[in-house]
Scaffold this active site. Structure first.
Site, PDB file in Angstrom:
ATOM      1  N   HIS A 142      64.911  15.380 -22.404  1.00 42.82           N
ATOM      2  CA  HIS A 142      65.550  16.215 -21.208  1.00 42.82           C
ATOM      3  C   HIS A 142      64.685  16.774 -20.180  1.00 42.82           C
ATOM      4  CE1 HIS A 142      68.605  20.191 -21.465  1.00 42.82           C
ATOM      5  NE2 HIS A 142      68.715  19.386 -20.231  1.00 42.82           N
TER       6      HIS A 142
ATOM      7  N   GLY B 287      66.045  17.830 -25.793  1.00 40.66           N
ATOM      8  CA  GLY B 287      64.727  18.267 -25.712  1.00 40.66           C
ATOM      9  C   GLY B 287      63.930  18.000 -26.901  1.00 40.66           C
TER      10      GLY B 287
ATOM     11  N   PHE C 150      64.080  29.425 -24.937  1.00 43.18           N
ATOM     12  CA  PHE C 150      65.273  28.551 -25.176  1.00 43.18           C
ATOM     13  C   PHE C 150      65.375  27.211 -24.045  1.00 43.18           C
ATOM     14  CE2 PHE C 150      67.703  32.163 -27.098  1.00 43.18           C
ATOM     15  CZ  PHE C 150      67.572  31.775 -28.403  1.00 43.18           C
ATOM     16  N   GLU C 151      65.474  26.121 -24.585  1.00 46.38           N
ATOM     17  CA  GLU C 151      65.500  24.872 -23.752  1.00 46.38           C
ATOM     18  C   GLU C 151      66.572  25.155 -22.549  1.00 46.38           C
ATOM     19  OE1 GLU C 151      66.097  21.614 -26.225  1.00 46.38           O
ATOM     20  OE2 GLU C 151      67.194  20.390 -24.519  1.00 46.38           O
ATOM     21  N   GLY C 152      67.468  25.888 -22.661  1.00 47.95           N
ATOM     22  CA  GLY C 152      68.235  26.123 -21.535  1.00 47.95           C
ATOM     23  C   GLY C 152      67.651  26.856 -20.213  1.00 47.95           C
TER      24      GLY C 152
END
Lengths: 260, 317
Positions: B121, A133, A52-54
């Site tokens: 990002h 992202g 996951f991007e987090g």
């Protein structure tokens, strides 16, 4: 055997899951992409790892507590590793990420995606939330899956804004721009599976889903879709696929088709 | 506009880097922010938002602030409507995927009242990292070929002197002030973070001033028992403020999940009535309370208890 009943969102989730191979690493987004990833793990890919991007690597998501965002603690539950956002996105640049899984407001014939502006970017009709992202994932992950509802307003000749690069202007333009790896692998809609022609990099139909027609594809596509001479059909969702999918999303929170 | 290396070094040089007590009130800490500053918040989206710092910036009527964050959520709406922020630098800006596109973000950007400068990002993360490393840019293989690239004034492309490949040069970002929320921190500013690290460490090192709000101030002895857990060192921190539930209604890893009912209430108001709805929210939740604890009381015990039980539950097997 009686014909199985499923909605278009369930169909897309199942068809997407089939492309995720065992032993690979997938960058999973919140919502339907996550459901597809977990479905693949339960069906044929038990060692598929979700990122996951987090900043999460290999979480163990609780059924019924699916995270609404990939940047929160629910997404991190029982993970193998937590990294900063910058570092997890950089894993793709190093080449560790096999699949990226994206959606978007618009896609064009070269697989470029827009999630920034509808209309003229200097005077937009709608300012959308932005790339997150997605630009990084589409620039760097090895194979990009795009899951979308097939609608004419979404399948456009030219996106209003390239937030997320597909094959840019086709041909070798993606590599020429400096994007040496990756590219859009498959576009999965409720009508069929679509790939890209080898040289021109234009979108082409690979298989039609059961019940879908060429006419419907053409009617719902805002550009000239390349249609093969011999039409092949996708294998219909199985009872097993549907049963597991519905266990994952019992309230159909993420597998209800959006109103057109 | 990038500061020269000499200027950046001078700021650090002037900092008192002693192991000294930096505990102060929220009011005094936010008093360190000047109008016109670039303020970067730690966390991401509705996680570990430095909400108490944002809340106090609004109360102190800061103006012409540039606000950057990996992903901006509802706090971005509040800063725009309160007139604090003119420019948001981020990769994504809306409350959350399930809550739709922020009507406030749309109103302010579509009517050109404020700017939303969009970076991918990873490239925003690399901007903070380059800032943290004391170098002017980091090369990357993203952003190229997209329409994001030509809209940004300070991103460049170059041919790699080693390989001849095309690379995007992502410029350093050194914010004037970083606002970071931590699970725990000592009086000197040794910050220990649990769970998702987001971009906090890079933001703190990149910034000229660092304001830390923390769930708890712990002893320096406690920090020294596990120094490997210290993510941000005392030497770069300028202010330490104890603010329990300092991210609400957003979440703080291992402490509390978002106060979802309050988020739903806010989003309904914001999406239903746009900036006017948010003005009403600001009056009730930001300007009216005498202090942060009164604000927390207004969010409600039941909401906070539910969020806390879920938040602590991350450590259950």
């Amino acid at each position: 055997m009686t014909k199985l009943d499923y909605n278009t969102a369930e169909l897309v989730a199942i068809m997407s899951a089939r492309f995720l191979e065992d032993g690979k690493i997938v960058f999973g987004g919140a919502g339907m992409p996550l459901i597809s990833c977990i479905l693949a793990q339960k069906l044929h890919a038990p060692t598929l790892t979700i990122l996951f991007e987090g900043g999460v690597i290999g979480p163990d998501i609780q059924i019924g507590k699916l995270p609404p965002s990939t940047n929160e603690q629910r997404a991190a539950r029982r993970a193998n590793m937590l990294l900063s956002i910058t570092d997890i996105l950089l894993l793709q640049q190093r080449g560790y990420v096999d699949y990226g899984f994206l959606g978007g407001a618009q896609i064009d014939q070269y697989g470029n995606l827009n999630s920034s502006f509808i209309g003229d970017p200097d005077n937009p009709k709608v300012r959308l939330p932005g790339t997150g992202g997605a630009n990084d994932i589409a620039s760097l992950a090895s194979k990009i899956l795009v899951a979308m509802h097939h609608e004419k307003k979404r399948f456009v000749e030219k996106v209003d804004f390239i937030t997320t690069p597909g094959y840019l202007q086709g041909g070798t333009s993606r590599k020429d721009a400096g994007l040496l790896a990756g590219g859009i692998y498959k576009v999965i809609t409720h009508l069929g599976i679509f790939g890209f022609e080898k040289e021109s990099k234009r979108m082409c139909l690979e298989t039609l889903h059961p019940g879908a027609t060429i006419e419907e594809v053409e009617e719902r596509t805002g550009f000239e879709m390349i249609i093969p001479d011999k039409i092949e059909y996708t294998k219909a969702p199985t009872e097993k696929e549907l049963t597991i999918l519905r266990e994952l999303d019992p309230d159909k929170r993420y597998t209800t088709p959006k109103a057109e | 506009m990038m500061k020269s290396y000499e200027e950046l070094r001078e700021v650090i040089d002037k900092k008192n880097r002693g192991l000294r007590d930096k505990v102060m009130s929220l009011e005094d800490a936010i008093g360190l922010i000047q109008d016109g500053d670039h303020v970067a918040s730690g966390g991401c989206h509705y996680s570990k938002t430095a909400m108490a710092a944002v809340w106090e910036m609004i109360r102190q009527k800061k103006r012409d602030i540039t606000y950057s964050r990996s992903i901006a959520s509802t706090e971005g709406d509040l800063l725009l409507v309160a007139g604090v922020v003119k420019r948001v630098v981020s990769s994504w800006f809306s409350p959350g995927v399930t809550w739709g596109v922020s009507r406030v973000m749309r109103h302010y950007t579509q009517n050109k009242i404020a700017e939303f400068e969009e970076w991918s990002h990873m490239s925003l993360g690399l901007r903070y990292r380059a800032g943290a490393m004391g170098i002017p840019f980091i090369p990357a293989r993203a952003m190229m070929g997209s329409d994001l690239f030509p809209r940004l004034s300070d991103i460049k492309e170059m041919e790699c002197p080693f390989t001849g490949e095309k690379l995007a040069l992502i410029p350093a970002l050194n914010p004037d002030v970083a606002i970071i929320h931590a699970q725990r921190c000592d009086a000197y500013g040794n910050v220990q973070l649990d769970g998702l690290p987001f971009m906090d460490k890079d933001i703190a090192l990149a910034a000229n001033k660092v304001i830390v709000t923390t769930e708890r101030i712990v002893s320096n002895d406690q920090i020294r028992r596990a120094p490997d857990r210290t993510a941000i060192g005392f030497f770069c921190v300028d202010a330490v403020v104890e603010v329990p539930y300092g991210c609400l209604p957003h979440e703080c890893y291992g402490q509390y999940e978002p106060a979802f009912k309050h988020m739903d209430y806010y989003v309904k108001l914001m999406m239903g009535r746009g900036p006017d709805g948010v003005k009403e929210y600001l009056d009730e939740y930001v300007y009216a309370p005498a202090n942060w604890n009164e604000y927390i009381e207004k969010i409600g015990f039941k909401n906070i208890l539910d969020a806390t039980i879920e938040g602590r539950g991350i450590y259950n097997d």
